[in-house]
Design an enzyme around this catalytic site. Structure first.
Site, PDB file in Angstrom:
ATOM      1  N   TYR A   1      54.083  36.334  36.817  1.00 15.46           N
ATOM      2  CA  TYR A   1      53.378  37.496  36.397  1.00 15.46           C
ATOM      3  C   TYR A   1      53.895  37.752  34.989  1.00 15.46           C
ATOM      4  O   TYR A   1      54.800  37.789  34.508  1.00 15.46           O
ATOM      5  CB  TYR A   1      54.300  38.764  37.146  1.00 15.46           C
ATOM      6  CG  TYR A   1      53.720  39.008  38.617  1.00 15.46           C
ATOM      7  CD1 TYR A   1      52.483  39.557  38.902  1.00 15.46           C
ATOM      8  CD2 TYR A   1      54.746  38.867  39.597  1.00 15.46           C
ATOM      9  CE1 TYR A   1      52.174  39.686  40.061  1.00 15.46           C
ATOM     10  CE2 TYR A   1      54.492  38.908  41.027  1.00 15.46           C
ATOM     11  CZ  TYR A   1      53.160  39.394  41.271  1.00 15.46           C
ATOM     12  OH  TYR A   1      52.753  39.524  42.589  1.00 15.46           O
TER      13      TYR A   1
ATOM     14  N   ASP B   1      45.864  39.431  40.390  1.00 15.40           N
ATOM     15  CA  ASP B   1      45.145  40.127  40.870  1.00 15.40           C
ATOM     16  C   ASP B   1      45.992  41.433  40.915  1.00 15.40           C
ATOM     17  O   ASP B   1      45.544  42.363  41.741  1.00 15.40           O
ATOM     18  CB  ASP B   1      44.904  39.788  42.149  1.00 15.40           C
ATOM     19  CG  ASP B   1      46.262  39.215  43.068  1.00 15.40           C
ATOM     20  OD1 ASP B   1      47.222  39.695  42.582  1.00 15.40           O
ATOM     21  OD2 ASP B   1      46.004  38.449  44.241  1.00 15.40           O
TER      22      ASP B   1
ATOM     23  N   HIS C   1      45.923  39.512  47.308  1.00 12.60           N
ATOM     24  CA  HIS C   1      47.118  40.004  47.330  1.00 12.60           C
ATOM     25  C   HIS C   1      47.797  40.259  48.663  1.00 12.60           C
ATOM     26  O   HIS C   1      48.620  41.336  48.776  1.00 12.60           O
ATOM     27  CB  HIS C   1      47.531  40.885  46.219  1.00 12.60           C
ATOM     28  CG  HIS C   1      49.044  40.628  45.957  1.00 12.60           C
ATOM     29  ND1 HIS C   1      49.299  39.676  44.470  1.00 12.60           N
ATOM     30  CD2 HIS C   1      50.098  41.268  46.103  1.00 12.60           C
ATOM     31  CE1 HIS C   1      50.502  40.106  44.270  1.00 12.60           C
ATOM     32  NE2 HIS C   1      51.155  40.722  45.248  1.00 12.60           N
TER      33      HIS C   1
END
Length: 468
Positions: free
Chosen positions: A236, A264, A348
């Site tokens: 991330y 996402d 996700h």
């Protein structure tokens, strides 16, 4: 320096917060604001022995990431306040009833593991693992979408044996299945991601290590069953870019085989079950905002990135890149133009934007509007709602190279099952995949063709045209 219990107990608030972990005294006052799990979980142990709480989530090496100035000295752990000497915290009042878990041999499908997990996890952990965004429509539709696809078996094919092996970014795997990145697995079992690594090695699968792993990548790599066992690192992008650089460089040094950039969730979805439980826990703490575990854990993710992030990351690593979180054919085409080695069709797990379309529908979009991507060098992966061997085969027949399992990996760890639980879960899925290959009349995954499935019930939901 040596401290007494009374010395430690004076530092029990936000302005001065000390904790004892295995005899060492740490001043974590400055760390409260940046702790990925939020300040609340630390404050409830302020001035006390936090060893048990720390061990339930973290690997020991995490302590080395604190600044040296945080270590104030030591104390005899017998003089510190232990769990038996205090009132239960509000979260501990929410423990599930823990009946004796059933024998692994009595669990015969992936749904069984989910039922056991719900019975044995803390309700807050269950909420974090299982919750979806808003009304959980996307979470529910992810699995339901597969039930709308019918199989079209071929008969009298004389299938003597089947080979379900696949290739993921050049690494051979025994199944077209990999372990999706799942955070804080130690909440499910004390061995956490290390148990997943051991199971992956013995079952011949690839593991993608979560950016928010509760075990360090170095420890996970040591838990592999062979030196060449592939582990990929999720990324991330952090608001502090230096931290993202550190993640990538640390992963590369440890021997990771690829970087999976998750895109996402520029902001965290509203996971109401998670937030509601944490609000009830923090109702008596006026200093705590009571936000859910997911929102707290993801507070450092940067929402300010675009496609240029690929140029940036290529400056710091030569590892293969996979973009996780493609939700429409247009972005799949853009990713291909940027030369990534793979994409993951994913919403996700229904945890980010509710009513986002199911990943299998995105795969159908690609088949219709950009079929050249399916036969390109860029691999296409898919996750979300996959619980049966038939789900796996449907995705492969429609053009996916492999599928990811997230929640099932966590659920199969719990109730003390650990590595054995994960292996049992994979074995059950393997049996379903191989049996249904025979029923379909194929001996290898390459023989799976789109005409072996009838996806017309889903195809009616495709938009009429797109501008690529």
């Amino acid at each position: 320096m040596s401290f007494t219990h009374d010395d430690i107990s004076e530092h029990n608030n936000r302005k001065s917060c000390w904790v004892v972990i295995h005899g060492a005294v740490y001043d974590v006052t400055d760390f409260l604001k940046v702790h990925p799990g939020g300040s609340k979980v630390i404050l409830q142990w302020a001035g006390k022995d936090a060893s048990e709480a720390f061990d339930s989530v973290h690997a020991p090496e995490v302590l080395s990431e604190l600044p040296q100035t945080a270590l104030r000295g030591h104390i005899d752990v017998t003089k510190a306040v232990k769990a038996s000497d205090r009132e239960p915290t509000s979260q501990e009042h929410l423990k599930q009833a823990n009946p004796k878990p059933p024998s692994l041999q009595t669990l015969i499908n992936l749904h069984d593991f989910e039922k056991v997990a719900q019975d044995h996890l803390l309700v807050t952990t269950w909420a974090y693992y299982s919750s979806g965004a808003d009304d959980e429509i996307s979470k529910q539709n992810n699995h339901r979408a597969y039930s709308k696809i019918a199989l079209r078996p071929r008969i009298l094919r004389k299938v003597l044996s089947v080979d379900a092996s696949a290739d993921i970014l050049g690494f051979p795997t025994s199944l077209p299945v990999y372990m999706s990145p799942v955070g804080i697995a130690k909440l499910a079992h004390s061995d956490g991601e290390c148990a997943l690594a051991a199971a992956a090695g013995r079952e011949g699968l690839v593991q993608v290590l979560a950016n928010g792993s509760s075990m360090s990548i170095e420890q996970v790599m040591k838990s592999r069953t062979a030196p060449n066992q592939p582990v990929f690192q999720q990324l991330y992008v952090n608001k502090d870019m230096k931290k993202s650089v550190d993640v990538v460089q640390r992963a590369e040094k440890a021997g990771a085989g690829a970087i999976w950039i998750t895109v996402d969730s520029p902001v965290v979805g509203k996971r109401e079950m998670d937030e509601r439980l944490n609000l009830s826990i923090s109702a008596t703490d006026s200093d705590d905002e009571g936000q859910g575990v997911a929102k707290t854990m993801a507070s450092s993710i940067s929402p300010f990135i675009d496609w240029d992030i690929l140029t940036w990351i290529r400056r710091i690593t030569n590892l293969p890149l996979v973009i996780k979180g493609i939700q429409c054919v247009e972005d799949a085409v853009i990713a291909h133009k940027h030369g990534v080695q793979g994409i993951v069709l994913s919403n996700h797990g229904g945890r980010s934007q509710d009513t986002a379309q199911s990943p299998i529908l995105t795969l159908l979009e690609i088949r219709k509007f950009a079929p050249e991507l399916i036969d390109s060098k860029m691999q296409i992966f898919i996750d979300g709602g996959i619980r049966r061997g038939t789900d796996v085969l449907k995705a492969i027949a429609l053009g996916a190279d492999a599928v990811g399992l997230g929640r099932p990996c966590l659920f199969s760890l719990c109730a003390g099952y650990g590595e054995n639980g994960v292996r049992r879960m994979v074995t059950l899925l393997r049996q379903e995949i191989e049996a249904n290959m025979v029923l379909l009349g194929v001996t290898t995954l390459k023989e799976l063709r789109p005409e072996m499935v009838n996806a017309s019930r889903l195809e009616r939901h495709l938009i009429g045209s797109v501008r690529l």
